[in-house]
Design an enzyme around this catalytic site. Structure first.
Site, PDB file in Angstrom:
ATOM      1  N   GLY A 117      -8.613  -8.008  -2.888  1.00 51.31           N
ATOM      2  CA  GLY A 117      -9.480  -6.870  -3.154  1.00 51.31           C
ATOM      3  C   GLY A 117      -9.003  -6.101  -4.381  1.00 51.31           C
ATOM      4  O   GLY A 117      -8.203  -6.585  -5.166  1.00 51.31           O
ATOM      5  N   GLY A 118      -9.510  -4.857  -4.515  1.00 51.50           N
ATOM      6  CA  GLY A 118      -9.148  -4.029  -5.667  1.00 51.50           C
ATOM      7  C   GLY A 118     -10.329  -3.298  -6.263  1.00 51.50           C
ATOM      8  O   GLY A 118     -10.326  -2.971  -7.452  1.00 51.50           O
ATOM      9  N   ALA A 119     -11.354  -3.020  -5.434  1.00 49.57           N
ATOM     10  CA  ALA A 119     -12.521  -2.234  -5.871  1.00 49.57           C
ATOM     11  C   ALA A 119     -13.224  -2.842  -7.081  1.00 49.57           C
ATOM     12  O   ALA A 119     -13.845  -2.118  -7.861  1.00 49.57           O
ATOM     13  CB  ALA A 119     -12.111  -0.785  -6.164  1.00 49.57           C
ATOM     14  N   GLN A 188     -10.513 -10.184   1.087  1.00 46.19           N
ATOM     15  CA  GLN A 188     -10.176  -8.868   1.608  1.00 46.19           C
ATOM     16  C   GLN A 188     -10.845  -7.793   0.762  1.00 46.19           C
ATOM     17  O   GLN A 188     -10.797  -7.825  -0.464  1.00 46.19           O
ATOM     18  CB  GLN A 188      -8.654  -8.680   1.613  1.00 46.19           C
ATOM     19  CG  GLN A 188      -8.169  -7.388   2.228  1.00 46.19           C
ATOM     20  CD  GLN A 188      -7.897  -6.287   1.216  1.00 46.19           C
ATOM     21  OE1 GLN A 188      -7.676  -6.567   0.033  1.00 46.19           O
ATOM     22  NE2 GLN A 188      -7.907  -5.047   1.661  1.00 46.19           N
ATOM     23  N   SER A 189     -11.521  -6.837   1.414  1.00 46.41           N
ATOM     24  CA  SER A 189     -12.166  -5.711   0.756  1.00 46.41           C
ATOM     25  C   SER A 189     -13.181  -6.213  -0.292  1.00 46.41           C
ATOM     26  O   SER A 189     -14.095  -6.958   0.048  1.00 46.41           O
ATOM     27  CB  SER A 189     -11.102  -4.805   0.138  1.00 46.41           C
ATOM     28  OG  SER A 189     -11.657  -3.594  -0.294  1.00 46.41           O
ATOM     29  N   ALA A 190     -13.002  -5.826  -1.580  1.00 48.39           N
ATOM     30  CA  ALA A 190     -13.904  -6.331  -2.614  1.00 48.39           C
ATOM     31  C   ALA A 190     -13.852  -7.848  -2.689  1.00 48.39           C
ATOM     32  O   ALA A 190     -14.858  -8.513  -2.978  1.00 48.39           O
ATOM     33  CB  ALA A 190     -13.544  -5.729  -3.968  1.00 48.39           C
ATOM     34  N   ASP A 291     -11.510   2.605   9.293  1.00 48.85           N
ATOM     35  CA  ASP A 291     -11.591   2.293   7.861  1.00 48.85           C
ATOM     36  C   ASP A 291     -12.603   3.246   7.220  1.00 48.85           C
ATOM     37  O   ASP A 291     -13.785   3.222   7.564  1.00 48.85           O
ATOM     38  CB  ASP A 291     -12.041   0.837   7.687  1.00 48.85           C
ATOM     39  CG  ASP A 291     -11.950   0.357   6.243  1.00 48.85           C
ATOM     40  OD1 ASP A 291     -12.021   1.199   5.331  1.00 48.85           O
ATOM     41  OD2 ASP A 291     -11.819  -0.859   6.036  1.00 48.85           O
ATOM     42  N   HIS A 323      -8.200   0.934   6.374  1.00 47.05           N
ATOM     43  CA  HIS A 323      -8.454  -0.117   5.373  1.00 47.05           C
ATOM     44  C   HIS A 323      -7.161  -0.813   4.960  1.00 47.05           C
ATOM     45  O   HIS A 323      -7.165  -2.020   4.686  1.00 47.05           O
ATOM     46  CB  HIS A 323      -9.124   0.508   4.147  1.00 47.05           C
ATOM     47  CG  HIS A 323      -9.762  -0.473   3.215  1.00 47.05           C
ATOM     48  ND1 HIS A 323     -10.893  -1.194   3.542  1.00 47.05           N
ATOM     49  CD2 HIS A 323      -9.439  -0.867   1.958  1.00 47.05           C
ATOM     50  CE1 HIS A 323     -11.244  -1.966   2.533  1.00 47.05           C
ATOM     51  NE2 HIS A 323     -10.374  -1.799   1.560  1.00 47.05           N
TER      52      HIS A 323
END
Length: 382
Positions: A117-119, A188-190, A291, A323
């Site tokens: 991830g990392g936006a 994961q995430s983004a 989250d 999160h």
């Protein structure tokens, strides 16, 4: 006394070292220039805003609190012979991946392809090093794929890079000791959003509605989505309120008109791709109920949409987890942890010897004192 032959040998070697040193300097200079240029471009998009500035300050404090664990992981990442860093998988910037190998690869091992991830802005392959190292201890090969971030690339570039990285792994992992019949994909995430987009794009291609393919979804045993967002229309205002401003988010996603195209939850409901659904591997979504970066309702709604479309889907919610709990604090805490154990159990399914070894494996080592973990949890910007 040196012989003439020895002197000639030294002279032959010296230019090679000099050329290598020169190339290293040129590479560092080029990378520094690129990062500087992209940073200024990003700051032009962000402007002056208290939300993202406070998030940036919180990120700095968060990283400092977890630094004891990060330093231990970084040491192994840079110096272990079992970590193969920056393997080239394509011809675009950031087309690199890291491989984490078990000590013994005499027998083919299961493989997890991981998309960090990392936006969509600060993602980097090394963010998966903690997961990679811990899974390698359980005889699992982990491939962490890097991809272009914004503003170096937009969502199409990220999805294309991810597809190309997956293709490289499934077609080459056997030469590193991986089992090509036991490959799994995780984001994961983004990274969960990007990898889900890549999965659906590949399914669409394979059903005859796109370009030719260099790998097949049938080569993936399952897909894991961790703390992901899958409906961008529902998340635009939420991200804006948390510092990822609407204007920059729309720039990342190539405009408001593209939000549906890059929303897996919406795309899965499109009758035009119904022939692609049976191609999808089993999909398992993980999410913490506490989250606030991407609310767990995102995974719940995506799971519902997948089930209605006929895809094999499971949803696992972790009560009270944030999160970063599932991906950072819990792994740094060590010991037993549900998410890690569940992923390992799936990757080792139908392997009785591996399951027996897992049952007697020692608990994971604690890397950060509990008080620092609790403080980091409170100030986490995610």
């Amino acid at each position: 006394m040196a012989t003439p032959n020895n002197n000639r040998e030294k002279l032959r070697r010296r230019p090679v070292r000099q050329r290598s040193f020169t190339r290293d300097i040129e590479h560092v200079a080029a990378e520094t220039y690129l990062i500087t240029r992209l940073t200024f471009t990003l700051l032009q998009y962000l402007g002056i805003g208290y939300r993202w500035i406070t998030r940036l300050l919180a990120l700095g404090c968060y990283a400092m609190l977890l630094m004891p664990g990060f330093l231990q992981v970084a040491y192994v990442y840079f110096f272990s012979s079992k970590v193969k860093r920056s393997i080239v998988y394509g011809d675009q910037p950031r087309n690199r991946l890291d491989l984490y190998l078990p000590v013994d690869v005499s027998e083919p091992k299961p493989v997890l392809i991981f998309v960090t991830g990392g936006a969509w802005i600060i993602g980097y392959k090394a963010w998966g090093s903690l997961l990679g190292l811990q899974l390698a201890e359980r005889d699992i090969i982990v491939a962490c794929i890097d991809y272009r971030n914004f503003p170096q690339g937009t969502i199409s570039d990220m999805v294309n890079d991810t597809c190309q990285g997956i293709s490289f792994v499934v077609n080459n992992i056997a030469s590193y000791g991986g089992d090509p019949n036991r490959i799994y994909l995780m984001g994961q995430s983004a990274g969960a959003h990007i990898s889900a987009c890549a999965l659906l794009e590949q399914a669409t291609r394979e059903s005859g509605k796109g370009d030719s393919v260099s790998w097949s979804i049938s080569q993936l045993k399952a897909y894991f989505g961790l703390s992901g967002g899958y409906n961008l229309l529902d998340l635009v205002d939420h991200f804006n309120n948390r510092g990822l401003y609407r204007s920059i988010f729309l720039s990342i996603m190539e405009g408001e008109q593209s939000l549906k195209k890059f929303s897996p939850e919406i795309k899965i409901q499109d009758p035009c791709i119904k022939d692609s659904i049976p191609l999808l591997p089993p999909i398992i979504l993980f999410h913490g109920t506490a989250d606030y970066s991407i609310p767990s309702i995102a995974s719940e709604q995506f799971a519902d949409a997948l089930k209605k479309a006929g895809a094999k889907t499971d949803l696992i919610l972790y009560d009270g987890k944030t999160h970063t709990d599932l991906f950072l604090q819990d792994p740094l805490r060590g010991g037993k942890e549900d998410l890690f154990d569940q992923v390992v159990a799936i990757l080792h399914s139908n392997d009785s010897e591996a399951i027996a070894k897992d049952a007697t494996a020692p608990p994971r080592r604690r890397l950060v004192p509990e008080i620092l973990l609790q403080l980091a949890r409170k100030i986490s910007p995610f």
